[in-house]
Design an enzyme around this catalytic site. Structure first.
Site, PDB file in Angstrom:
ATOM      1  N   ASP A   9       0.884  -1.164   0.000  1.00  0.00           N
ATOM      2  CA  ASP A   9       0.000   0.000   0.000  1.00  0.00           C
ATOM      3  C   ASP A   9       0.929   1.223   0.000  1.00  0.00           C
ATOM      4  OD1 ASP A   9      -2.361   1.684   0.540  1.00  0.00           O
ATOM      5  OD2 ASP A   9      -1.478   1.864   2.541  1.00  0.00           O
ATOM      6  N   ASP A  11       0.185   5.115   1.014  1.00  0.00           N
ATOM      7  CA  ASP A  11       0.112   6.031   2.157  1.00  0.00           C
ATOM      8  C   ASP A  11       0.129   5.268   3.475  1.00  0.00           C
ATOM      9  OD1 ASP A  11      -0.635   8.801   0.835  1.00  0.00           O
ATOM     10  OD2 ASP A  11      -1.878   7.304  -0.142  1.00  0.00           O
TER      11      ASP A  11
END
Length: 223
Positions: A9, A11
């Protein structure tokens, strides 16, 4: 089955992008003659996206008058400021180097729109090193649906069971599990104060990127 790829992922997992979000929110307050707020109030809402950050910054609800104008301004400002202060988390570049040294594939699957994600990856010199970048623009359903991860696996030519997906939100783990990937939850990301990554059902939970070295070593040694 032996591990062949790691998907991150963006952020709160691969990158600490909160400083740019915080700068945008504080600038919007300053322009309106309003006092700055505690940076942590904004950081705690990063995983909730633009709506959550704007709501926290201005103490508003999404249904309030004027909220959508603020959100639109936030996104416009962030477009111009999305790759200024963002950096990989401590230890992440070392981990990526280890992944590359082990001849593993790595990439990114993020709910961040491509118009933000691509410039950040390019600015940080990661775009040419990452094998794949999958954003909401590329799928019909974002995480926690597995479509994003399944597309990433198809693009890199690796079966989901040979992929470790690393994330800092429950929807990351749900997406990874639904796709058939191994999952790792990180505690250093943008975790809401009321949440606990150890309750998400991930295969492993780590407190620092370099702790994933042990996970990778174990997976690479398995048959």
């Amino acid at each position: 089955m032996r591990l062949r790829a790691v998907i991150f992922d963006m952020d709160g997992t691969l990158l600490d992008t909160a400083p740019d979000f915080i700068a945008v929110c504080q600038a919007m307050l300053q322009q309106r003659g309003l006092p700055a707020i505690d940076d942590k109030l904004i950081r705690d809402q990063v995983s909730g996206g633009a709506r959550a950050m704007v709501a926290a910054t201005f103490a508003m609800q999404p249904q309030d008058d004027g909220f959508e104008l603020l959100r639109a301004e936030f996104l416009e400002r962030y477009q111009a400021h999305c790759a200024v202060l963002s950096q990989p988390f401590d230890g992440m570049l070392q981990l990526i180097a280890d992944i590359e040294q082990a001849k593993l594939i790595w990439g990114v699957a993020t709910n961040k729109p491509v118009r933000f994600a691509e410039p950040i990856m390019q600015q940080l010199g990661l775009a040419e090193r990452s094998a794949v970048l999958v954003c909401p623009d590329h799928v019909s359903r974002s995480k926690p649906d597995p479509e994003m991860l399944l597309l990433a696996c198809t693009k890199i030519g690796v079966a989901p069971g040979e992929v470790l997906f690393v994330g800092d939100d429950l929807r990351d783990i749900e997406s990874g599990r639904a796709a058939g990937c191994k999952t790792a939850a990180v505690t250093y990301g943008y975790i809401h104060p009321d949440d606990n990554p150890r309750n998400w059902g991930a295969d492993v939970v780590v407190d620092h990127p370099l702790e994933l070295r042990t996970v990778l070593d174990r997976a690479l040694c398995s048959c």
